[in-house]
Write a protein that holds these residues in place. Structure first.
Motif, PDB file in Angstrom:
ATOM      1  N   LEU A 262      26.034  -3.475  94.390  1.00 47.32           N
ATOM      2  CA  LEU A 262      25.179  -3.114  95.517  1.00 47.32           C
ATOM      3  C   LEU A 262      23.712  -3.182  95.104  1.00 47.32           C
ATOM      4  O   LEU A 262      23.333  -2.669  94.051  1.00 47.32           O
ATOM      5  N   PHE A 263      22.933  -3.809  95.965  1.00 50.75           N
ATOM      6  CA  PHE A 263      21.489  -3.861  95.766  1.00 50.75           C
ATOM      7  C   PHE A 263      20.886  -2.717  96.585  1.00 50.75           C
ATOM      8  O   PHE A 263      20.934  -2.723  97.806  1.00 50.75           O
ATOM      9  N   CYS A 264      20.317  -1.728  95.868  1.00 48.44           N
ATOM     10  CA  CYS A 264      19.693  -0.582  96.530  1.00 48.44           C
ATOM     11  C   CYS A 264      18.185  -0.804  96.518  1.00 48.44           C
ATOM     12  O   CYS A 264      17.602  -1.057  95.465  1.00 48.44           O
ATOM     13  N   LEU A 265      17.577  -0.674  97.671  1.00 47.94           N
ATOM     14  CA  LEU A 265      16.170  -1.051  97.778  1.00 47.94           C
ATOM     15  C   LEU A 265      15.227  -0.173  96.965  1.00 47.94           C
ATOM     16  O   LEU A 265      14.107  -0.568  96.669  1.00 47.94           O
ATOM     17  N   SER A 266      15.680   1.014  96.629  1.00 51.16           N
ATOM     18  CA  SER A 266      14.848   1.907  95.816  1.00 51.16           C
ATOM     19  C   SER A 266      15.744   2.756  94.933  1.00 51.16           C
ATOM     20  O   SER A 266      16.944   2.877  95.192  1.00 51.16           O
ATOM     21  N   ASP A 267      15.149   3.359  93.913  1.00 43.59           N
ATOM     22  CA  ASP A 267      15.919   4.248  93.042  1.00 43.59           C
ATOM     23  C   ASP A 267      16.548   5.386  93.834  1.00 43.59           C
ATOM     24  O   ASP A 267      17.709   5.749  93.631  1.00 43.59           O
ATOM     25  N   GLN A 268      15.764   5.938  94.749  1.00 44.44           N
ATOM     26  CA  GLN A 268      16.263   7.072  95.529  1.00 44.44           C
ATOM     27  C   GLN A 268      17.491   6.690  96.353  1.00 44.44           C
ATOM     28  O   GLN A 268      18.440   7.475  96.468  1.00 44.44           O
ATOM     29  N   ILE A 269      17.477   5.495  96.902  1.00 41.28           N
ATOM     30  CA  ILE A 269      18.660   5.039  97.634  1.00 41.28           C
ATOM     31  C   ILE A 269      19.847   4.961  96.689  1.00 41.28           C
ATOM     32  O   ILE A 269      20.964   5.385  97.012  1.00 41.28           O
ATOM     33  N   ALA A 270      19.599   4.460  95.487  1.00 38.59           N
ATOM     34  CA  ALA A 270      20.686   4.371  94.506  1.00 38.59           C
ATOM     35  C   ALA A 270      21.245   5.748  94.164  1.00 38.59           C
ATOM     36  O   ALA A 270      22.453   5.917  94.014  1.00 38.59           O
ATOM     37  N   TYR A 271      20.361   6.732  94.071  1.00 42.30           N
ATOM     38  CA  TYR A 271      20.849   8.086  93.791  1.00 42.30           C
ATOM     39  C   TYR A 271      21.779   8.559  94.904  1.00 42.30           C
ATOM     40  O   TYR A 271      22.801   9.197  94.654  1.00 42.30           O
ATOM     41  N   GLY A 272      21.400   8.251  96.116  1.00 44.42           N
ATOM     42  CA  GLY A 272      22.222   8.647  97.254  1.00 44.42           C
ATOM     43  C   GLY A 272      23.575   7.959  97.237  1.00 44.42           C
ATOM     44  O   GLY A 272      24.611   8.580  97.488  1.00 44.42           O
ATOM     45  N   TRP A 305      23.535   5.147  84.490  1.00 43.20           N
ATOM     46  CA  TRP A 305      24.440   4.209  85.161  1.00 43.20           C
ATOM     47  C   TRP A 305      23.692   3.238  86.042  1.00 43.20           C
ATOM     48  O   TRP A 305      24.261   2.328  86.625  1.00 43.20           O
ATOM     49  N   LEU A 306      22.372   3.433  86.154  1.00 45.24           N
ATOM     50  CA  LEU A 306      21.582   2.627  87.088  1.00 45.24           C
ATOM     51  C   LEU A 306      20.793   1.548  86.366  1.00 45.24           C
ATOM     52  O   LEU A 306      20.185   1.785  85.328  1.00 45.24           O
ATOM     53  N   CYS A 307      20.847   0.338  86.939  1.00 44.29           N
ATOM     54  CA  CYS A 307      20.032  -0.761  86.454  1.00 44.29           C
ATOM     55  C   CYS A 307      18.926  -0.956  87.486  1.00 44.29           C
ATOM     56  O   CYS A 307      19.211  -1.022  88.674  1.00 44.29           O
ATOM     57  N   SER A 308      17.675  -0.980  87.046  1.00 40.15           N
ATOM     58  CA  SER A 308      16.596  -0.972  88.029  1.00 40.15           C
ATOM     59  C   SER A 308      15.432  -1.858  87.602  1.00 40.15           C
ATOM     60  O   SER A 308      15.025  -1.843  86.454  1.00 40.15           O
ATOM     61  N   ILE A 309      14.944  -2.632  88.555  1.00 36.12           N
ATOM     62  CA  ILE A 309      13.746  -3.434  88.310  1.00 36.12           C
ATOM     63  C   ILE A 309      12.573  -2.491  88.144  1.00 36.12           C
ATOM     64  O   ILE A 309      12.319  -1.661  89.015  1.00 36.12           O
ATOM     65  N   GLN A 310      11.878  -2.650  87.051  1.00 36.55           N
ATOM     66  CA  GLN A 310      10.843  -1.676  86.755  1.00 36.55           C
ATOM     67  C   GLN A 310       9.493  -2.092  87.323  1.00 36.55           C
ATOM     68  O   GLN A 310       8.992  -3.170  87.037  1.00 36.55           O
ATOM     69  N   ILE A 311       8.918  -1.202  88.105  1.00 38.00           N
ATOM     70  CA  ILE A 311       7.581  -1.414  88.659  1.00 38.00           C
ATOM     71  C   ILE A 311       6.621  -0.509  87.885  1.00 38.00           C
ATOM     72  O   ILE A 311       6.904   0.677  87.715  1.00 38.00           O
ATOM     73  N   PRO A 312       5.521  -1.070  87.411  1.00 41.52           N
ATOM     74  CA  PRO A 312       4.631  -0.286  86.529  1.00 41.52           C
ATOM     75  C   PRO A 312       3.723   0.676  87.295  1.00 41.52           C
ATOM     76  O   PRO A 312       2.504   0.552  87.250  1.00 41.52           O
ATOM     77  N   TYR A 313       4.337   1.642  87.978  1.00 39.61           N
ATOM     78  CA  TYR A 313       3.553   2.565  88.790  1.00 39.61           C
ATOM     79  C   TYR A 313       2.496   3.303  87.978  1.00 39.61           C
ATOM     80  O   TYR A 313       1.415   3.602  88.482  1.00 39.61           O
ATOM     81  N   ALA A 314       2.811   3.578  86.725  1.00 39.38           N
ATOM     82  CA  ALA A 314       1.850   4.314  85.907  1.00 39.38           C
ATOM     83  C   ALA A 314       0.586   3.501  85.657  1.00 39.38           C
ATOM     84  O   ALA A 314      -0.440   4.051  85.266  1.00 39.38           O
ATOM     85  N   ASN A 315       0.649   2.190  85.877  1.00 40.51           N
ATOM     86  CA  ASN A 315      -0.540   1.355  85.705  1.00 40.51           C
ATOM     87  C   ASN A 315      -1.279   1.111  87.023  1.00 40.51           C
ATOM     88  O   ASN A 315      -2.334   0.478  87.024  1.00 40.51           O
ATOM     89  N   TYR A 316      -0.705   1.580  88.101  1.00 39.63           N
ATOM     90  CA  TYR A 316      -1.340   1.321  89.397  1.00 39.63           C
ATOM     91  C   TYR A 316      -2.743   1.925  89.461  1.00 39.63           C
ATOM     92  O   TYR A 316      -3.658   1.333  90.016  1.00 39.63           O
ATOM     93  N   GLY A 317      -2.887   3.112  88.894  1.00 38.62           N
ATOM     94  CA  GLY A 317      -4.160   3.808  88.992  1.00 38.62           C
ATOM     95  C   GLY A 317      -5.337   2.958  88.588  1.00 38.62           C
ATOM     96  O   GLY A 317      -6.301   2.803  89.337  1.00 38.62           O
ATOM     97  N   GLU A 318      -5.263   2.367  87.412  1.00 40.50           N
ATOM     98  CA  GLU A 318      -6.432   1.604  86.960  1.00 40.50           C
ATOM     99  C   GLU A 318      -6.657   0.356  87.797  1.00 40.50           C
ATOM    100  O   GLU A 318      -7.807  -0.028  88.051  1.00 40.50           O
TER     101      GLU A 318
END
Lengths: 352, 352
Positions: A262-272, A305-318
């Motif tokens: 299953l492709f879950c659009l976000s981590d939170q969806i995957a948790y659900g 158990w989750l495989c997730s495409i990583q988005i570098p949110y921590a770098n968004y600020g700069e």
DNA sequence: CTGAAAGCGCTTACAG
DNA sequence: CTGAAAGCGCTTACAG
């Protein structure tokens, strides 16, 4: 003429009175005019004699002068405050973006007013008006929705940076990822894993960014020889993505583990989805693997158990702050598309 | 006399120029003085003739006037901005507090500047100075550390509300829980569960609040007939509580599952302990049960193995704002101790 | 019932 | 090299 209120007059009841150490206080003490003090505290030191500079700086030190940002903002018609409007602070993704932006703004000498619009256009407008009346020097909108005031600001060429979702009115800088590419990366994963019975879990009401992820996924599947029409699309209801995943998975798992990925659009969806699977006794990822987009650092700890495409949110600020500097300087800010990265399932921490 | 810049003159380059709809603009249009307009837009309507009020309100509407908060703040020496200083925004607990506070402030007509002090006294001071120079009308400090400027503000009776940790300088309102009682509740759980080989997982450097939790735990154990000296205390290193738990559990699990119950001071510590247990092949909660304090809503989704004392962080916002109103009104604000609640392990959602 | 005036703290041409 | 003056937008005694 202003009567500077000396330190000692500060009443217990009026705690702000202590801020009455103004340019005038310093000027009086140093025996110069406020103009001179103003120039010197603003670093305009070469236009004054060295003795004056020294005397003023000493006076500043002695009385503990701190510039009043409000006076300056009123005069210059611009503050050092940036407005950050976020669709939903409870969402950890947005909280991470807010946190990294706060740090980057601080390093650049700004402060951040944080507003939670709850994804509502009326609240977004209310906040935009309030922020403008604060003379903020820029606006950062995370997951903005279209709205009247926003449209007005766009047309006035206000300094706007859009994050995660592009400007709903077409104008404004953008910081985010290539959502189509993220979807495509998931497709590649499924195919190389030889998954056959695929599904997509998405919210009933999805943003353009979400649609781009799904489209990128479908297109790449087709390129890889998988008929996208064989892929099940299940939409979940709910205000939080947790509920969305939980709701959609209710139907998906009804007939047992008929899907193996299953492709879950976000981590939170995957948790659900995972919660539902747990309650149904379906093993994740053995019986059905889950891939999502976000790549929260928390996954390594509690969602191995989750495989997730990583988005570098921590770098968004700069990136946001750099972009803001461009739009403030009236330069045309190009989009900033940040790189994504595939995350794998989590084993022990390396150093172990 | 001010020359109101008409709408049309606004340059494309100066987007702020549009804010040049001031009281003077309205006054001119309505054919009255700025004093009158000021009174009326501030609701002082009974001191003006009904016709004037109507004319002014119409003019306000027609030119789209919005009051300039900066002008007002400078004049009244007080803004509607509240400074929120948080020790670590990456911590989901603090993010939840920030989020609920933002909502409560908005309902009360305020806006929030959010600052992340990274638990550093120097940054905390820098922010406190900057916020004061913004003429903020109050300070909210989540997990404050002692510092020079904070001490000064305390003694000036600035409007300060301390959250989670009490004022390090003795003066200021407090919003939080009874930490001793929370520790005691964990002790009761362990005893009623007939757990025998107990341990406590805590950070190397723990705050007074953390110490209170541990003390409350130990005291209640003693009251229930368990010798507190039989309880193992393991301290973990790390900046995040995730690391703290992971580090401490490394030593705890070295000799296998010798403990059958661990008290983790926070949810994050429990996550760290759990990851280590997973890597060691120790079943949680079967072999060793974990009880922590925080009760994050996320636990129900991805940490069903965790039992956690629930702290109502989502309600902190309104308590903080109520408290702030007291301290601003120079009333002596009493401490606000919020109720805690035991959370159990999570099964399916009830409605299912 | 209404307005002129002062002033919050600051910056910035302008004059000297 | 320095200062007097104007003004950012607002509020608020005070006078009428």
């Amino acid at each position: 003429m202003k009567q500077p209120c000396p330190y000692q007059q500060a009443l217990d009841l009026e705690w702000t009175a202590i801020l009455d150490i103004s340019l005038a206080t310093v000027a009086e003490r140093a025996g110069v005019s406020v103009s001179t003090v103003s120039r010197i505290v603003n670093g305009e030191t070469r236009r004054a004699s060295p003795e004056t500079v020294a005397r003023v700086l000493r006076a500043v030190e002695e009385v503990g002068y701190r510039p009043n940002s409000v006076g300056r903002a009123l005069r210059t018609r611009q503050s050092q405050v940036v407005a950050m409007l976020v669709a939903n602070l409870d969402n950890p993704v947005m909280a991470t973006i807010a946190s990294s932006t706060e740090a980057a703004l601080r390093n650049a000498g700004y402060v951040m007013i944080l507003c939670d619009t709850h994804d509502r256009a009326d609240l977004q407008d209310e906040y935009l008006e309030a922020m403008r009346s604060q003379l903020v020097c820029g606006f950062v909108l995370v997951a903005a929705v279209p709205s009247r005031v926003l449209s007005k600001l766009c047309h006035e060429r206000a300094p706007l940076v859009f994050v995660t979702r592009r400007s709903p009115h077409g104008v404004g800088a953008f910081v985010g990822i290539d959502d189509r590419a993220a979807g495509a990366a998931v497709a590649e994963c499924f195919v190389s894993d030889k998954r056959q019975r695929l599904g997509v879990v998405l919210p009933v009401h999805s943003s353009p960014a979400a649609k781009a992820r799904v489209a990128g996924f479908a297109d790449r599947l087709a390129e890889l020889g998988v008929d996208p029409r064989t892929v099940r699309h299940e939409m979940g209801e709910g205000t939080s993505h947790l509920d969305v995943g939980y709701d959609a998975a209710h139907r998906i798992f009804e007939a047992g583990p008929v899907h193996d990925a299953l492709f879950c659009l976000s981590d939170q969806i995957a948790y659900g989805v995972h919660r539902r699977a747990r309650e149904r006794g379906i093993e994740i990822p053995e019986a059905c693997s889950l891939i999502s987009i976000d790549g929260s650092p928390l996954n390594a700890w509690i969602a191995p158990w989750l495989c997730s495409i990583q988005i570098p949110y921590a770098n968004y600020g700069e990136e946001i702050v750099s972009s803001l500097k461009c739009v403030t300087a009236e330069e045309t800010a190009e989009d900033r598309i940040l790189p994504i990265q595939m995350a794998s399932y989590y084993g022990p921490i390396a150093k172990d």
